[in-house]
Design a protein around this motif. Structure first.
Motif, PDB file in Angstrom:
ATOM      1  N   THR A 192       0.707  -1.189  -0.023  1.00 33.04           N
ATOM      2  CA  THR A 192      -0.078   0.146  -0.120  1.00 33.04           C
ATOM      3  C   THR A 192       0.888   1.132   0.152  1.00 33.04           C
ATOM      4  O   THR A 192       2.161   1.082   0.044  1.00 33.04           O
TER       5      THR A 192
ATOM      6  N   SER B  68      -6.898   6.978  -6.232  1.00 25.25           N
ATOM      7  CA  SER B  68      -6.106   5.720  -5.852  1.00 25.25           C
ATOM      8  C   SER B  68      -6.946   4.495  -6.768  1.00 25.25           C
ATOM      9  O   SER B  68      -8.295   4.588  -7.183  1.00 25.25           O
TER      10      SER B  68
ATOM     11  N   VAL C 142      -7.657   0.452  -5.632  1.00 21.50           N
ATOM     12  CA  VAL C 142      -7.535  -0.456  -4.397  1.00 21.50           C
ATOM     13  C   VAL C 142      -8.251  -1.933  -4.880  1.00 21.50           C
ATOM     14  O   VAL C 142      -9.223  -1.840  -5.863  1.00 21.50           O
TER      15      VAL C 142
ATOM     16  N   ASP D  99      -4.322  -0.818  -1.504  1.00 24.59           N
ATOM     17  CA  ASP D  99      -3.905  -0.088  -2.559  1.00 24.59           C
ATOM     18  C   ASP D  99      -2.945  -0.962  -3.748  1.00 24.59           C
ATOM     19  O   ASP D  99      -2.110  -1.654  -3.220  1.00 24.59           O
TER      20      ASP D  99
ATOM     21  N   THR E 185      -5.449   0.103   3.244  1.00 26.76           N
ATOM     22  CA  THR E 185      -5.685   1.389   2.697  1.00 26.76           C
ATOM     23  C   THR E 185      -6.922   2.035   3.545  1.00 26.76           C
ATOM     24  O   THR E 185      -7.026   3.080   3.723  1.00 26.76           O
ATOM     25  N   GLY E 186      -8.059   1.112   3.599  1.00 28.31           N
ATOM     26  CA  GLY E 186      -9.372   1.551   4.312  1.00 28.31           C
ATOM     27  C   GLY E 186     -10.352   0.503   4.053  1.00 28.31           C
ATOM     28  O   GLY E 186     -10.273  -0.782   3.902  1.00 28.31           O
TER      29      GLY E 186
ATOM     30  N   LEU F 287     -11.158   5.952   3.694  1.00 26.54           N
ATOM     31  CA  LEU F 287      -9.768   5.739   3.494  1.00 26.54           C
ATOM     32  C   LEU F 287      -9.205   6.563   4.620  1.00 26.54           C
ATOM     33  O   LEU F 287      -7.996   6.907   4.478  1.00 26.54           O
TER      34      LEU F 287
ATOM     35  N   TYR G  19      -6.960   9.829   3.949  1.00 26.05           N
ATOM     36  CA  TYR G  19      -6.978  10.171   2.269  1.00 26.05           C
ATOM     37  C   TYR G  19      -8.315  10.382   2.132  1.00 26.05           C
ATOM     38  O   TYR G  19      -8.609  10.900   0.768  1.00 26.05           O
TER      39      TYR G  19
END
Length: 267
Positions: free
Chosen positions: A17, A94, A96, A126, A165-166, A180, A187
């Motif tokens: 990521t 991004s 993902v 990511d 990432t989230g 995120l 983010y």
């Protein structure tokens, strides 16, 4: 549980990521494409000694994330019908991989009931530099992710959790939420709703181990009216799994179907 030698390599793959958007250099040049032959040797080779050294082990640490190049690699035409292009003025932030479940309910009092979708839950990792430099690999990432156990959010010490990432989940039956913001980065987030849907390609991966009812639709999601969220548009592409049985017969009142997908997030 699929913690074999191969799954350890793949877990490293998913753990990559960004430390700070948009730079993630571990996913630099890709020496081949997804398929047979020598270009696919990474799949069969020994696992990395750690999550962190995966990129160096496979020579993927050169280059940088080029989000403009990634946008050009979006394969919207593979859906049936093709999905519309992103709105003018938006920028790709991004890309993902999401791994989780599509969730459904059944009316057990109705013998002819069909499963009703009630959202989804997924962990996000990511893969922006893969999108920029190795678009052939993106559909394979969904397949790989679907054949790994769902990461447990309870194990916060796990390297893969620290590299997450989230999260993706639903606020209600129609509002898809992408968060995120984590303890390691902020983010952004966004509440979006379905704007367009197309069937996944017929060659899409049906489910874990290749067994399942099919891949969920590809989607274009738009930010909800009047929302001031970071993400304005999200695409769900390269789906794998997630489709429920056609009928509720034999199903519980609520159940989950494993799925994975590649999400493209625009601001």
């Amino acid at each position: 549980m699929l913690f074999s030698r191969t799954s350890l390599v793949v877990a490293s793959l998913l753990a990559v990521t960004v430390a700070a958007r948009p730079a993630e250099k571990r996913w630099g040049g890709w020496g081949g494409s997804w398929g047979g032959g020598a270009s696919n040797n990474w799949w069969h080779s020994a696992p990395a000694a750690s999550f962190g050294d995966f990129g160096k082990r496979w020579g993927l640490d050169s280059g940088s994330c080029d989000m403009a190049a990634a946008v050009q690699n979006m394969n919207l035409a593979a859906a049936d019908p093709p999905l519309p292009s992103p709105h003018p003025g938006l920028s790709l932030f991004s890309v993902v991989v999401g791994r989780g479940t599509q969730n459904y309910t059944c009316d057990l009092s109705n013998t002819t009931a069909v499963p009703t979708p009630v959202g989804a839950v997924a962990s996000l990792f990511d893969v922006s530099c893969v999108a920029a430099t190795a678009k052939e690999l993106l559909p394979a990432l969904s397949v790989i992710a679907l054949n790994l156990p769902v990461p447990s959010s309870d194990d916060t010490s796990s390297p893969i959790m620290q590299d997450m990432t989230g999260h993706h989940y639903f606020l209600d039956d129609t509002t898809a939420f992408f968060n995120l913001d984590t303890s390691l980065h902020q983010y952004g987030m966004g509440a979006l709703q379905k704007a367009n849907a197309s069937d996944a390609p017929t060659t899409s991966y049906a489910g874990p181990g290749g067994q399942g009812n099919g891949a969920v639709q590809w989607l274009k999601l738009d930010v909800k009216p009047a929302a001031q969220d970071s993400f304005k548009q999200v695409y769900r592409l390269d789906t794998a799994g997630g489709v429920p049985p056609k009928m509720c017969t034999g199903s519980p009142a609520a159940f989950e179907v494993p799925y994975a997908a590649v999400y493209w997030l625009f601001k």
